[in-house]
Design a protein around this motif. Sequence first.
Motif, PDB file in Angstrom:
ATOM      1  N   HIS A 175     -24.591 -50.993 -43.780  1.00  0.00           N
ATOM      2  CA  HIS A 175     -25.402 -51.105 -42.556  1.00  0.00           C
ATOM      3  C   HIS A 175     -26.874 -50.868 -42.862  1.00  0.00           C
ATOM      4  O   HIS A 175     -27.751 -51.547 -42.346  1.00  0.00           O
ATOM      5  CB  HIS A 175     -24.944 -50.080 -41.512  1.00  0.00           C
TER       6      HIS A 175
ATOM      7  N   ASP B 224     -20.236 -61.642 -43.843  1.00  0.00           N
ATOM      8  CA  ASP B 224     -18.977 -61.495 -43.103  1.00  0.00           C
ATOM      9  C   ASP B 224     -19.066 -62.033 -41.674  1.00  0.00           C
ATOM     10  O   ASP B 224     -18.044 -62.363 -41.079  1.00  0.00           O
ATOM     11  CB  ASP B 224     -18.566 -60.014 -43.057  1.00  0.00           C
TER      12      ASP B 224
ATOM     13  N   HIS C  95     -22.632 -66.202 -36.225  1.00  0.00           N
ATOM     14  CA  HIS C  95     -24.068 -66.430 -36.018  1.00  0.00           C
ATOM     15  C   HIS C  95     -24.489 -67.878 -36.231  1.00  0.00           C
ATOM     16  O   HIS C  95     -25.499 -68.303 -35.688  1.00  0.00           O
ATOM     17  CB  HIS C  95     -24.880 -65.530 -36.953  1.00  0.00           C
TER      18      HIS C  95
ATOM     19  N   TYR D 151     -28.462 -51.421 -45.480  1.00  0.00           N
ATOM     20  CA  TYR D 151     -29.043 -52.518 -46.262  1.00  0.00           C
ATOM     21  C   TYR D 151     -29.736 -53.537 -45.348  1.00  0.00           C
ATOM     22  O   TYR D 151     -30.888 -53.896 -45.555  1.00  0.00           O
ATOM     23  CB  TYR D 151     -27.928 -53.193 -47.057  1.00  0.00           C
ATOM     24  N   THR D 152     -29.026 -53.985 -44.321  1.00  0.00           N
ATOM     25  CA  THR D 152     -29.619 -54.989 -43.430  1.00  0.00           C
ATOM     26  C   THR D 152     -30.860 -54.417 -42.751  1.00  0.00           C
ATOM     27  O   THR D 152     -31.864 -55.103 -42.586  1.00  0.00           O
ATOM     28  CB  THR D 152     -28.607 -55.436 -42.347  1.00  0.00           C
TER      29      THR D 152
ATOM     30  N   LEU E  96     -28.206 -60.881 -41.305  1.00  0.00           N
ATOM     31  CA  LEU E  96     -26.833 -60.420 -41.117  1.00  0.00           C
ATOM     32  C   LEU E  96     -26.093 -60.477 -42.437  1.00  0.00           C
ATOM     33  O   LEU E  96     -26.587 -61.079 -43.390  1.00  0.00           O
ATOM     34  CB  LEU E  96     -26.116 -61.307 -40.092  1.00  0.00           C
TER      35      LEU E  96
ATOM     36  N   ASP F  59     -23.222 -52.205 -31.026  1.00  0.00           N
ATOM     37  CA  ASP F  59     -22.231 -53.048 -30.365  1.00  0.00           C
ATOM     38  C   ASP F  59     -21.140 -52.090 -29.889  1.00  0.00           C
ATOM     39  O   ASP F  59     -20.440 -51.498 -30.717  1.00  0.00           O
ATOM     40  CB  ASP F  59     -21.709 -54.030 -31.429  1.00  0.00           C
TER      41      ASP F  59
ATOM     42  N   LEU G  68     -23.489 -61.116 -29.243  1.00  0.00           N
ATOM     43  CA  LEU G  68     -24.536 -62.048 -29.700  1.00  0.00           C
ATOM     44  C   LEU G  68     -25.696 -62.157 -28.707  1.00  0.00           C
ATOM     45  O   LEU G  68     -26.847 -62.340 -29.097  1.00  0.00           O
ATOM     46  CB  LEU G  68     -23.923 -63.434 -29.954  1.00  0.00           C
TER      47      LEU G  68
ATOM     48  N   GLY H  37     -25.578 -60.764 -49.014  1.00  0.00           N
ATOM     49  CA  GLY H  37     -24.289 -60.453 -49.644  1.00  0.00           C
ATOM     50  C   GLY H  37     -23.800 -59.057 -49.311  1.00  0.00           C
ATOM     51  O   GLY H  37     -24.360 -58.367 -48.456  1.00  0.00           O
ATOM     52  N   TRP H  38     -22.773 -58.665 -49.996  1.00  0.00           N
ATOM     53  CA  TRP H  38     -22.147 -57.365 -49.748  1.00  0.00           C
ATOM     54  C   TRP H  38     -22.353 -56.408 -50.893  1.00  0.00           C
ATOM     55  O   TRP H  38     -22.348 -56.804 -52.049  1.00  0.00           O
ATOM     56  CB  TRP H  38     -20.635 -57.572 -49.524  1.00  0.00           C
TER      57      TRP H  38
ATOM     58  N   TYR I  44     -24.540 -52.844 -34.709  1.00  0.00           N
ATOM     59  CA  TYR I  44     -23.412 -52.282 -35.459  1.00  0.00           C
ATOM     60  C   TYR I  44     -22.335 -51.719 -34.535  1.00  0.00           C
ATOM     61  O   TYR I  44     -22.637 -51.125 -33.497  1.00  0.00           O
ATOM     62  CB  TYR I  44     -23.924 -51.207 -36.427  1.00  0.00           C
TER      63      TYR I  44
HETATM   64  N1  MSP Z   1     -20.775 -55.656 -34.305  1.00  0.00           N
HETATM   65  C1  MSP Z   1     -20.708 -56.707 -35.242  1.00  0.00           C
HETATM   66  C2  MSP Z   1     -22.000 -57.466 -35.323  1.00  0.00           C
HETATM   67  C3  MSP Z   1     -22.465 -58.074 -34.049  1.00  0.00           C
HETATM   68  S1  MSP Z   1     -24.008 -58.847 -34.227  1.00  0.00           S
HETATM   69  C4  MSP Z   1     -24.271 -59.673 -32.807  1.00  0.00           C
HETATM   70  C5  MSP Z   1     -20.369 -56.154 -36.605  1.00  0.00           C
HETATM   71  N2  MSP Z   1     -20.694 -54.863 -36.816  1.00  0.00           N
HETATM   72  S2  MSP Z   1     -20.438 -54.029 -38.168  1.00  0.00           S
HETATM   73  O1  MSP Z   1     -20.695 -52.653 -37.836  1.00  0.00           O
HETATM   74  O2  MSP Z   1     -19.162 -54.332 -38.699  1.00  0.00           O
HETATM   75  O3  MSP Z   1     -21.580 -54.366 -39.141  1.00  0.00           O
HETATM   76  C6  MSP Z   1     -21.751 -55.599 -39.654  1.00  0.00           C
HETATM   77  C7  MSP Z   1     -22.942 -55.694 -40.578  1.00  0.00           C
HETATM   78  O4  MSP Z   1     -23.146 -54.544 -41.409  1.00  0.00           O
HETATM   79  C8  MSP Z   1     -22.746 -56.801 -41.591  1.00  0.00           C
HETATM   80  O5  MSP Z   1     -22.956 -58.053 -41.137  1.00  0.00           O
HETATM   81  C9  MSP Z   1     -23.775 -56.409 -42.601  1.00  0.00           C
HETATM   82  O6  MSP Z   1     -25.032 -56.717 -42.062  1.00  0.00           O
HETATM   83  C10 MSP Z   1     -23.591 -54.924 -42.682  1.00  0.00           C
HETATM   84  N3  MSP Z   1     -22.583 -54.549 -43.665  1.00  0.00           N
HETATM   85  C11 MSP Z   1     -21.401 -53.902 -43.435  1.00  0.00           C
HETATM   86  N4  MSP Z   1     -20.807 -53.648 -44.614  1.00  0.00           N
HETATM   87  C12 MSP Z   1     -21.558 -54.132 -45.615  1.00  0.00           C
HETATM   88  C13 MSP Z   1     -21.519 -54.040 -47.025  1.00  0.00           C
HETATM   89  N5  MSP Z   1     -20.532 -53.475 -47.677  1.00  0.00           N
HETATM   90  N6  MSP Z   1     -22.554 -54.550 -47.710  1.00  0.00           N
HETATM   91  C14 MSP Z   1     -23.640 -55.104 -47.087  1.00  0.00           C
HETATM   92  N7  MSP Z   1     -23.706 -55.190 -45.784  1.00  0.00           N
HETATM   93  C15 MSP Z   1     -22.641 -54.844 -45.012  1.00  0.00           C
HETATM   94  O7  MSP Z   1     -19.874 -56.884 -37.432  1.00  0.00           O
END
Ligand code: MSP
Length: 511
Positions: A22, A274, A279, A24-25, A271, A52, A240, A302-303, A12
């Motif tokens: 976050h 989005d 990936h 959720y995953t 993941l 990240d 990644l 999903g979201w 994240y």
């Molecule tokens: N840093 C990158 C990912 C790199 S992986 C090699 C990134 N980070 S992020 O903080 O934006 O978090 C992305 C992830 O958080 C999404 O892919 C998902 O798993 C989760 N989510 C973020 N917002 C979300 C929702 N509203 N609903 C569900 N999951 C979501 O992208």
Amino acid sequence: MANKFYITTPIYYVNASPHIGHSYTNIAADALARYHRRILGGSNVWFLTGTDEHGQKIKKASDDAGLTEIEFVDNVVTQFQDLWKKLEISNDDFIRTTQSRHIKTVQRALEIVYGKGDIYEDKYEGWYCTPCETFWPRTQISDNMCPDCRRSLEKISETNYFFKLSKYQDWLIQYIKDTDNNPERIYYIQPASRRNEVLGFLENNKLEDLCISRPKERLSWGIELPFSAKHVTYVWFDALVNYISAVGEFDKQDIYRSVWWDKDTKVVHLLGKDILRHHAVYWPIMLHALGIRQPDTIFAHGWWMINEDKMSKSRGNAVNPAEMVDKFGIDVYRYFLLRDVPFGLDGNFSEESIVKRFNGDLANDLGNLIYRTLTMVEKYYSAKIPDLDIYKTKFDVSGENIKNKLQNLNKEVQASLNWNDDFSLALEKIWEVIALTNKYVEETKPWNLAKESKDEQLQAFIRLLVDAIRIAGAELAPFMPKTAEAVLLQLGGLEAKKGGPLFPRIETEKK
Ligand code: MSP
């Protein structure tokens, strides 16, 4: 057949605090890790999550906070780590992209791909959106505004390094198709709709090579390219690589070695939708260019939306998972997220929906079954659980039906989880048994059996309830670890140990 299991979540961005998306995953990955530990043994499962920490977004957030980058990220990282503890996330490792083990592997990977001739230097000209960190091709912009955030774009011309994605496009298309028929994988990219989306994109567009560097004068917060001291690595090429930098190393012959990324391990990436393209297109090609085998499954869920709207810090509607846990409890929160929406689809998050699930599935169904069973064991047998084998006992039609379901429950849960990661369906199967058993209590009217001194029948009946709860409870463990423990404590031994109700109803406003 793989006898080890390696599961990852996205790492994240630490530019803001974690929200329910976050969590959720991580909860989904945790349920899968716990489930596989039970089947394969704890030492055969590895669960990785992390953060990240490079790139423009983080740089900007640290500047805004008036801190150095590392001060800033160190602080936000602990928020993520604390939250995972609070949610009982059982990750085996936590990778940060600022750790030396990661930086070393990213640089080595870049060297290897560069040495193979898959990275080249070129002039880059384009329209750039600084907040989004994205270059936009001329064809996608109608004015000088970013198509995503509607802020103005800058025209930039600079020397950069490019990774030859285009060279591997046909290989990737073929690979995705080839894995369709592999019974060990079903679909490489899941759910099937996402596999079709990626394939459709690849078949209808020419892949452009990926710009994998940023000039230091524009962005200094990143991993330096091993072949150019003037550039840092583009944040996605950096991020990644965490999936391999956390669990292995390149040897002197440039061969990647890892006990968690070998032929005996099923490797699963979870993941959000989005970041599917990163990936399912960039990462497979990066691995292929590095001579590393592919993961088995890339699952995009999903979201969660708020009132059908996207959730984000800037919209001010981000829900804090810690608050939900304090209000409803860990297991209730975990249950809600995994049950309410089939994994892969979008869902709408609201406290009312949690309360509905709580009062229905948890208080009325599960909680009630446990409580009434405990009460009967106490009342009729002074808390001693009747000692008999339900599988050697003949019941009426409804009882036999429950026995049958209990015998198959484990298989049904496995089938829902193994290839489709369908948590919602797995929980539905468990609840089917709970509902049937509750119905059986009403049908049987045990108080009459007691009155009529039908002791043999009453004992068998109560033992069936206890076994139904034990079996359902054991199946619940990956999803609701605390509840499974409580069930075991109350009904796992020879004597029942009654506590208060596990899920006392939440009173909603009276109409
Ligand atoms: N840093 C990158 C990912 C790199 S992986 C090699 C990134 N980070 S992020 O903080 O934006 O978090 C992305 C992830 O958080 C999404 O892919 C998902 O798993 C989760 N989510 C973020 N917002 C979300 C929702 N509203 N609903 C569900 N999951 C979501 O992208």
